[in-house]
Design a protein around this motif. Sequence first.
Motif, mmCIF file in Angstrom:
data_model
loop_
_atom_site.group_PDB
_atom_site.id
_atom_site.type_symbol
_atom_site.label_atom_id
_atom_site.label_comp_id
_atom_site.label_asym_id
_atom_site.label_seq_id
_atom_site.Cartn_x
_atom_site.Cartn_y
_atom_site.Cartn_z
ATOM 1 N N ASP A 149 -2.381 2.797 8.810
ATOM 2 C CA ASP A 149 -2.013 2.186 7.535
ATOM 3 C C ASP A 149 -0.863 1.205 7.717
ATOM 4 O O ASP A 149 0.052 1.441 8.492
ATOM 5 C CB ASP A 149 -1.612 3.281 6.540
ATOM 6 C CG ASP A 149 -1.443 2.756 5.130
ATOM 7 O OD1 ASP A 149 -2.261 1.930 4.710
ATOM 8 O OD2 ASP A 149 -0.485 3.169 4.465
ATOM 9 N N GLY A 197 0.738 -5.571 2.818
ATOM 10 C CA GLY A 197 -0.576 -6.209 2.896
ATOM 11 C C GLY A 197 -0.491 -7.718 2.900
ATOM 12 O O GLY A 197 -1.040 -8.390 3.760
ATOM 13 N N SER A 232 0.841 -1.193 0.000
ATOM 14 C CA SER A 232 0.000 0.000 0.000
ATOM 15 C C SER A 232 0.876 1.242 0.000
ATOM 16 O O SER A 232 1.764 1.374 0.836
ATOM 17 C CB SER A 232 -0.886 0.010 1.250
ATOM 18 O OG SER A 232 -1.515 1.262 1.412
ATOM 19 N N THR A 235 1.901 -0.722 5.295
ATOM 20 C CA THR A 235 2.443 -0.761 3.938
ATOM 21 C C THR A 235 2.372 -2.176 3.366
ATOM 22 O O THR A 235 1.981 -2.387 2.230
ATOM 23 C CB THR A 235 3.901 -0.263 3.914
ATOM 24 O OG1 THR A 235 3.922 1.074 4.406
ATOM 25 C CG2 THR A 235 4.469 -0.287 2.508
ATOM 26 N N HIS A 256 -0.620 4.286 0.261
ATOM 27 C CA HIS A 256 -1.270 5.196 1.198
ATOM 28 C C HIS A 256 -2.717 4.747 1.440
ATOM 29 O O HIS A 256 -3.498 4.624 0.503
ATOM 30 C CB HIS A 256 -1.258 6.619 0.641
ATOM 31 C CG HIS A 256 -1.828 7.650 1.560
ATOM 32 N ND1 HIS A 256 -1.269 7.945 2.785
ATOM 33 C CD2 HIS A 256 -2.907 8.440 1.430
ATOM 34 C CE1 HIS A 256 -1.995 8.886 3.371
ATOM 35 N NE2 HIS A 256 -2.989 9.203 2.576
ATOM 36 N N GLU A 257 -3.042 4.471 2.703
ATOM 37 C CA GLU A 257 -4.414 4.216 3.160
ATOM 38 C C GLU A 257 -5.146 3.104 2.405
ATOM 39 O O GLU A 257 -6.304 3.243 2.032
ATOM 40 C CB GLU A 257 -5.236 5.514 3.081
ATOM 41 C CG GLU A 257 -4.708 6.597 3.978
ATOM 42 C CD GLU A 257 -5.514 7.881 3.879
ATOM 43 O OE1 GLU A 257 -6.372 7.997 2.994
ATOM 44 O OE2 GLU A 257 -5.269 8.759 4.701
ATOM 45 N N TYR A 258 -4.489 1.978 2.189
ATOM 46 C CA TYR A 258 -5.193 0.847 1.574
ATOM 47 C C TYR A 258 -5.365 -0.296 2.566
ATOM 48 O O TYR A 258 -6.461 -0.765 2.781
ATOM 49 C CB TYR A 258 -4.457 0.380 0.311
ATOM 50 C CG TYR A 258 -5.261 -0.601 -0.490
ATOM 51 C CD1 TYR A 258 -6.296 -0.169 -1.299
ATOM 52 C CD2 TYR A 258 -5.011 -1.971 -0.409
ATOM 53 C CE1 TYR A 258 -7.059 -1.066 -2.023
ATOM 54 C CE2 TYR A 258 -5.771 -2.873 -1.125
ATOM 55 C CZ TYR A 258 -6.783 -2.420 -1.934
ATOM 56 O OH TYR A 258 -7.542 -3.316 -2.641
ATOM 57 N N TYR A 259 -4.259 -0.752 3.181
ATOM 58 C CA TYR A 259 -4.338 -1.820 4.172
ATOM 59 C C TYR A 259 -4.426 -1.192 5.559
ATOM 60 O O TYR A 259 -3.492 -1.234 6.347
ATOM 61 C CB TYR A 259 -3.121 -2.750 4.073
ATOM 62 C CG TYR A 259 -3.059 -3.497 2.762
ATOM 63 C CD1 TYR A 259 -4.006 -4.467 2.454
ATOM 64 C CD2 TYR A 259 -2.067 -3.232 1.833
ATOM 65 C CE1 TYR A 259 -3.971 -5.147 1.254
ATOM 66 C CE2 TYR A 259 -2.012 -3.915 0.633
ATOM 67 C CZ TYR A 259 -2.968 -4.867 0.354
ATOM 68 O OH TYR A 259 -2.920 -5.544 -0.839
ATOM 69 N N GLU A 260 -5.599 -0.604 5.868
ATOM 70 C CA GLU A 260 -5.807 0.073 7.147
ATOM 71 C C GLU A 260 -6.519 -0.833 8.139
ATOM 72 O O GLU A 260 -7.281 -1.719 7.756
ATOM 73 C CB GLU A 260 -6.675 1.323 6.946
ATOM 74 C CG GLU A 260 -6.010 2.429 6.189
ATOM 75 C CD GLU A 260 -6.886 3.670 6.125
ATOM 76 O OE1 GLU A 260 -8.120 3.553 6.282
ATOM 77 O OE2 GLU A 260 -6.338 4.750 5.916
#
Length: 95
Positions: free
Chosen positions: A34, A38, A22, A36, A24-28
């Motif tokens: 966040d 995933g 990630s 990085t 930015h702000e994908y695997y939150e």
Amino acid sequence: GPDAKFGETTVEIRFPVTVGLSLHEYYEDGDGNDDTFGYAQFGARAGVPLDMPGGMGEWTLNAGVSLLVLGQNMRDYNEGDGHEFIATIGLAVEF
């Protein structure tokens, strides 16, 4: 990838690797933190051509195994389980 010969049959062997990252702000997680990393997936796959009558295309039997490794936030969503073994089998037809 490497090929192996078994008698008259050639087996295509592959070792796929996939990594999910990630920017930015994908695997939150639920709090918006966040992560990085995933996931990563490592595997081995073999393909065996099948003899079919003419005009039916090229048929290949595929089988594989892989290991899926999850990052911390994905592990939390998966009830703490951080890895999974996956087996696949499939049939491909090309015309």
